[in-house]
Design a protein around this motif. Structure first.
Motif, mmCIF file in Angstrom:
data_model
loop_
_atom_site.group_PDB
_atom_site.id
_atom_site.type_symbol
_atom_site.label_atom_id
_atom_site.label_comp_id
_atom_site.label_asym_id
_atom_site.label_seq_id
_atom_site.Cartn_x
_atom_site.Cartn_y
_atom_site.Cartn_z
ATOM 1 N N PRO A 55 0.718 -1.366 0.053
ATOM 2 C CA PRO A 55 0.080 0.092 -0.067
ATOM 3 C C PRO A 55 0.808 1.260 -0.107
ATOM 4 O O PRO A 55 1.866 1.357 0.562
ATOM 5 N N THR A 115 0.239 -2.938 -6.337
ATOM 6 C CA THR A 115 -0.329 -4.274 -6.155
ATOM 7 C C THR A 115 -0.004 -4.788 -4.956
ATOM 8 O O THR A 115 0.919 -5.733 -4.709
ATOM 9 N N ASP A 173 -2.749 -8.256 -0.623
ATOM 10 C CA ASP A 173 -4.051 -8.392 -0.344
ATOM 11 C C ASP A 173 -4.853 -6.966 -0.176
ATOM 12 O O ASP A 173 -4.324 -5.820 -0.336
ATOM 13 N N THR A 174 -6.329 -6.973 -0.411
ATOM 14 C CA THR A 174 -6.909 -5.820 -0.584
ATOM 15 C C THR A 174 -7.610 -5.411 0.709
ATOM 16 O O THR A 174 -8.818 -4.385 0.725
ATOM 17 N N PRO A 219 -6.725 -0.161 1.815
ATOM 18 C CA PRO A 219 -6.705 0.467 0.573
ATOM 19 C C PRO A 219 -5.427 0.466 -0.177
ATOM 20 O O PRO A 219 -4.487 0.514 0.510
ATOM 21 N N ALA A 220 -5.302 0.240 -1.490
ATOM 22 C CA ALA A 220 -3.945 0.133 -2.109
ATOM 23 C C ALA A 220 -3.316 1.481 -2.243
ATOM 24 O O ALA A 220 -2.187 1.749 -2.001
ATOM 25 N N HIS A 226 -4.587 -2.514 -7.798
ATOM 26 C CA HIS A 226 -5.302 -3.452 -7.675
ATOM 27 C C HIS A 226 -5.793 -3.638 -6.178
ATOM 28 O O HIS A 226 -4.834 -3.606 -5.142
ATOM 29 N N GLY A 227 -6.989 -2.961 -5.682
ATOM 30 C CA GLY A 227 -7.272 -2.338 -4.409
ATOM 31 C C GLY A 227 -8.224 -1.127 -4.451
ATOM 32 O O GLY A 227 -8.140 -0.599 -5.694
ATOM 33 N N GLU A 228 -8.383 -0.602 -3.351
ATOM 34 C CA GLU A 228 -9.289 0.409 -3.422
ATOM 35 C C GLU A 228 -8.181 1.657 -3.489
ATOM 36 O O GLU A 228 -7.130 1.671 -2.804
ATOM 37 N N ASN A 285 -11.034 -3.723 -8.038
ATOM 38 C CA ASN A 285 -11.381 -4.141 -6.722
ATOM 39 C C ASN A 285 -12.748 -4.947 -6.873
ATOM 40 O O ASN A 285 -13.962 -4.119 -6.382
ATOM 41 N N VAL A 343 -13.945 0.679 -5.697
ATOM 42 C CA VAL A 343 -12.596 0.757 -6.383
ATOM 43 C C VAL A 343 -12.014 2.077 -6.229
ATOM 44 O O VAL A 343 -10.717 2.300 -6.199
#
Length: 548
Positions: free
Chosen positions: A141, A161, A164-165, A168-169, A189-191, A212, A217
């Protein structure tokens, strides 16, 4: 720091710092930073050495110090938490073993372009210049929440990337950017969190790809953008939240592909936008929500609208492109809340503003028909009658035709009934004087009505033909119509006089001779049923009455 403890690579960096010289360990300009397995000690710099250089590095009079390092492997944790760095920092094409810790620090300028990082911790960062993360590959993140960046934030073609999500990314919540947020081609990839952020310039997410699935997203609630927000060719898997956002310029979603099946694709409730562009893209997969949004210009192509929308309370000044009402109405019929009167009224007002009265009437008619479906059975029945006869008052020509048909039907019925009565009188050997006064009145009224309607229709036909001519012709046609109407009224007066004379004749009818054997021969009734001819001169004496 003791210089004897430095490696040759670190000593080179130490010596280049006072004069702001660049140190580049790369073997080639196109070297892949992610492939760091072959980097040895000759390209390795400890993070503690970089911290010492930035906080207590050597200085030379008349020189501007700066850290400019490229192609290095940085080991250990670069900890500048709450520190103040007065020099420009460029760590491009570098490989970081640990995420830099910049929480609460104050820097003049930071450039991490083309670097590979396991993450970035820089919440409440104070940046006097530009923060550049161009072409960075971040495997964790990026935390920039509450950062104050006086210049621009560049994240073009960056890839974020995290493993895990759950977190938030990209965290840019409550960030304050004094220039642009420039991130075309961003991959996350993620919020991506932008809620409460303030950007003095533009936000550019063109060609970005945000993923996401099944969750938010792009969280940009209460975002404030003083210029434009570009999201052209944006691809999202998840939903975008813009609730309460304010975009002074254009929110451009041209050619965007928004996908969140079974949920919302775009939520922009209670937002204020100068221009919203939704065009040249595939239909959204998910719900489009614009409830209570305030939009000056809405550029909305019907092809982009998904199968389900929420437009209750949406207000827009103009709607483009100019499409016929038949292509706009299906959008309103897809509202998740069912019949929403406000949506129809807003669309009607938009058509009226551009002078398209026909489209406005079609929208009003569709509104009444949609409302009819919400009524009880008797209300629906009355609605069907109104629709068939007058189009809820929006089809005046249809009402005029129904009225004309009713008048003609009544006249035909009256004429046929009177003809039948007078034929019966004639067959019985009676004269027109024996006809009831009501029959004479019906005949006269039918004559008068026919003359009057004929005069009105003749004048109307002349007026309609004159519409295609110039103004003088129109005035002349109106004058002719008025004269026809006057003549019709004169005919009506004469017919009324005939009625009066007919009634007087009926009163004076009967034998006038004192001879009981004398008889008065009734005037003959014509075989073609022209009873009016027999009633035309009821006071003319015949037979013995004339001699008397």
């Amino acid at each position: 720091m003791d210089l004897d403890d430095l490696t040759p690579a670190e000593l080179r960096v130490w010596q280049a710092f006072p004069r702001g010289e660049s140190v580049d360990f790369r073997a080639a300009d196109d070297e892949d930073v992610a492939d760091d397995g072959d980097w040895g000690l000759e390209r390795t710099v400890r993070a503690t050495v970089l911290r010492a250089v930035l906080l207590n590095g050597p200085q030379e009079d008349g020189e501007t110090s700066a850290l400019k390092l490229s192609g290095a492997r940085i080991t250990g944790l670069l900890n500048l938490q709450y520190g103040t760095v007065e020099h420009a920092v460029r760590l491009s094409h570098c490989f970081f073993e640990h995420a830099p810790l910049l929480h609460g620090s104050r820097l003049r300028q930071l450039n991490l372009s083309n670097s590979v990082l396991p993450g970035l911790v820089a919440a409440t960062l104070r940046m006097e210049g530009v923060l550049r993360l161009t072409d960075c590959r971040v495997r964790g993140p990026v935390r920039l929440g509450g950062a104050q960046i006086a210049g621009a934030l560049f994240m073009d073609r960056a890839e974020i990337t995290p493993p895990d999500t759950a977190e938030p990314a990209l965290q840019l919540n409550h960030v304050n950017i004094g220039d642009d947020l420039w991130a075309p081609g961003l991959r996350a990839h993620g919020e991506v969190r932008l809620n409460g952020a303030s950007v003095a310039g533009s936000v550019n997410l063109n060609d970005a790809r945000l993923s996401n699935p099944g969750d938010i997203v792009l969280d940009a609630q209460t975002l404030s953008v003083e210029s434009n927000f570009y999201m052209r060719f944006l691809v999202t898997f998840g939903w975008i939240g813009l609730r309460g956002a304010r975009v002074a310029g254009r929110l451009d979603l041209s050619c965007a592909c928004l996908s969140n099946p079974g949920g919302a694709a775009l939520r922009a409730s209670d937002c204020s936008i100068g221009e919203l562009w939704l065009r040249k893209g595939p239909p959204m997969e998910g719900t489009l929500t614009l409830r209570r949004a305030q939009i000056d210009e809405l550029f909305l192509e019907p092809e982009v609208v998904p199968d389900e929308v929420q437009f209750n309370g949406l207000v827009y000044t103009s709607l483009t492109p100019q499409e016929p009402a038949e292509r706009r109405l299906p959008m309103l019929e897809r509202d998740r809340e069912g019949y929403v009167p406000h949506s129809y009224e807003t669309l009607t007002a938009a058509y009226l503003r551009i002078g398209d009265d026909h489209a406005a009437r079609l929208v009003q008619l569709a509104q009444q028909r949609r409302r009819r479906a919400t009524l009880s059975w008797d209300g629906r029945l009355w609605g069907h009658i109104q629709d068939a006869t007058t189009g809820y008052g929006l089809r005046p020509l249809r009402a005029a035709l129904w009225l004309l048909f009713a008048v003609i039907a009544l006249l035909v019925i009256a004429w046929l009934s009177t003809r039948a009565v007078l034929s019966g009188i004639s067959n019985a050997g009676l004269g027109p004087g024996d006809a009831p006064p009501l029959v004479a009145a019906i005949v006269s009224i039918g004559t008068v009505s026919g003359v009057l309607i004929g005069g009105i229709l003749t004048g109307l036909a002349k007026f309609v033909r004159a519409r295609g001519q110039n103004e003088s012709d129109v005035i002349r046609a109106r004058g002719q119509a008025d004269s026809d109407l006057i003549r019709a009224q004169a005919e009506m007066k004469r017919a009324e006089a005939d009625v009066i004379r007919a009634r007087m004749g009926l009163t004076l009818a009967g034998p006038t001779s004192t001879d009981p054997g004398a008889a008065v021969n009734p005037p003959a009734i014509s075989q073609n049923g022209d009873e009016a001819a027999g009633l035309a001169a009821p006071n003319q004496p015949t037979g013995d009455a004339a001699g008397a």
